[in-house]
Scaffold this active site. Sequence first.
Site, PDB file in Angstrom:
ATOM      1  N   GLY A  16       0.815  -1.213   0.000  1.00  0.00           N
ATOM      2  CA  GLY A  16       0.000   0.000   0.000  1.00  0.00           C
ATOM      3  C   GLY A  16       0.847   1.261   0.000  1.00  0.00           C
ATOM      4  O   GLY A  16       2.009   1.260  -0.428  1.00  0.00           O
ATOM      5  N   ILE A  18       2.313   3.082   2.422  1.00  0.00           N
ATOM      6  CA  ILE A  18       3.541   3.085   3.219  1.00  0.00           C
ATOM      7  C   ILE A  18       4.593   2.181   2.591  1.00  0.00           C
ATOM      8  O   ILE A  18       5.757   2.563   2.442  1.00  0.00           O
ATOM      9  CB  ILE A  18       3.243   2.667   4.675  1.00  0.00           C
ATOM     10  N   CYS A 135       2.797   6.953  13.622  1.00  0.00           N
ATOM     11  CA  CYS A 135       3.219   8.249  13.074  1.00  0.00           C
ATOM     12  C   CYS A 135       3.184   9.314  14.169  1.00  0.00           C
ATOM     13  O   CYS A 135       4.101  10.130  14.298  1.00  0.00           O
ATOM     14  CB  CYS A 135       2.336   8.654  11.895  1.00  0.00           C
ATOM     15  N   SER A 166      -4.827  10.931   3.806  1.00  0.00           N
ATOM     16  CA  SER A 166      -3.576  10.198   4.034  1.00  0.00           C
ATOM     17  C   SER A 166      -3.800   8.943   4.871  1.00  0.00           C
ATOM     18  O   SER A 166      -2.872   8.167   5.082  1.00  0.00           O
ATOM     19  CB  SER A 166      -2.552  11.100   4.736  1.00  0.00           C
ATOM     20  N   GLY A 168      -5.146   5.508   5.025  1.00  0.00           N
ATOM     21  CA  GLY A 168      -5.623   4.383   4.235  1.00  0.00           C
ATOM     22  C   GLY A 168      -6.346   3.370   5.099  1.00  0.00           C
ATOM     23  O   GLY A 168      -6.544   3.575   6.302  1.00  0.00           O
ATOM     24  N   ALA A 173      -8.090   0.883  10.256  1.00  0.00           N
ATOM     25  CA  ALA A 173      -8.364  -0.373  10.966  1.00  0.00           C
ATOM     26  C   ALA A 173      -7.622  -0.456  12.292  1.00  0.00           C
ATOM     27  O   ALA A 173      -7.963  -1.276  13.148  1.00  0.00           O
ATOM     28  CB  ALA A 173      -7.984  -1.562  10.089  1.00  0.00           C
TER      29      ALA A 173
END
Length: 315
Positions: A16, A18, A135, A166, A168, A173
């Site tokens: 994905g 990242i 993050c 940003s 996803g 989740a």
Amino acid sequence: MATDNTRCKAAIIGSGNIGTDLMIKIMRSGKHLEIAAMVGIDPASDGLARAARLGVATTHEGVEGLARLPVFDEIDFVFDATSAGAHVKNDAFLRALKPGIRMIDLTPAAIGPYCVPVVNLDAHLDAPNVNMVTCGGQATIPMVAAVSRVAKVHYAEIVASISSKSAGPGTRANIDEFTETTSKALEAVGGAGKGKAIIVLNPAEPPLMMRDTVYLLSEAADRALIEASVSEMAAAVQAYVPGYRLKQSVQFDDIPAAAPLHIPGLGRFSGLKTSIFVEVEGAAHYLPAYAGNLDIMTSAALATAERMAASLVNA
């Protein structure tokens, strides 16, 4: 990509946002690492297609597919950019095949120790699995640690605001895991007596850059020393995340004993309140510049693996 023995080969699990950004970063700036494989579970993944175009071995069959790739025998490092639940299974599967493999965990699973490069990487250079926290953790824990080395921090609360665009499916989740892992790492790595993390997904258009607010309650201390420590730490983070910056001057408030704050779970508090405001702009290697939250994760993961690989190459 290098084909000599001066670089360690790495695989990325998770094709994905990242994973793809991390692949581009390794290709552009890897000194002791080279990307050897990209692993996904969706055969139509854009990340897998991009990796294949760039000459990287790919599989859409997860870690089982990775183990079947000819290059697997040469892989020393694996970056996992999937989800917390998947990482537990991935680590167990790969470690059974290659006990000495190094796992860089970009999920909130936290099987291994929390790692924030500027704060505690030196202590974990030999760890078989390190967790990159989140993050929000990578952006704020250095600031908590900067204050902790000057004064005892009783409480740290961070608010990470990121663009909805940003975030996803993996990020969404793992919201609960994000808050839990970040809170624990504020204490374990940042040095706070108690940590609390909040994440905000901002739907604003055009998308806003990542912003982080750090509130700290500490014992009374020299404000100039705290400011100097914070500035020094911010510069250290900028060495591997150039878009990391203090948004404004550090703010201070005295909390007198006669008018203490009440912190749930901690009780009454008096001392010094420090507020730090951070902004993270992405390098836009693959992701847009507003996705600083993803960029700081991939940058921290690469900085960690590069240091580990350097110690192996130079051993």
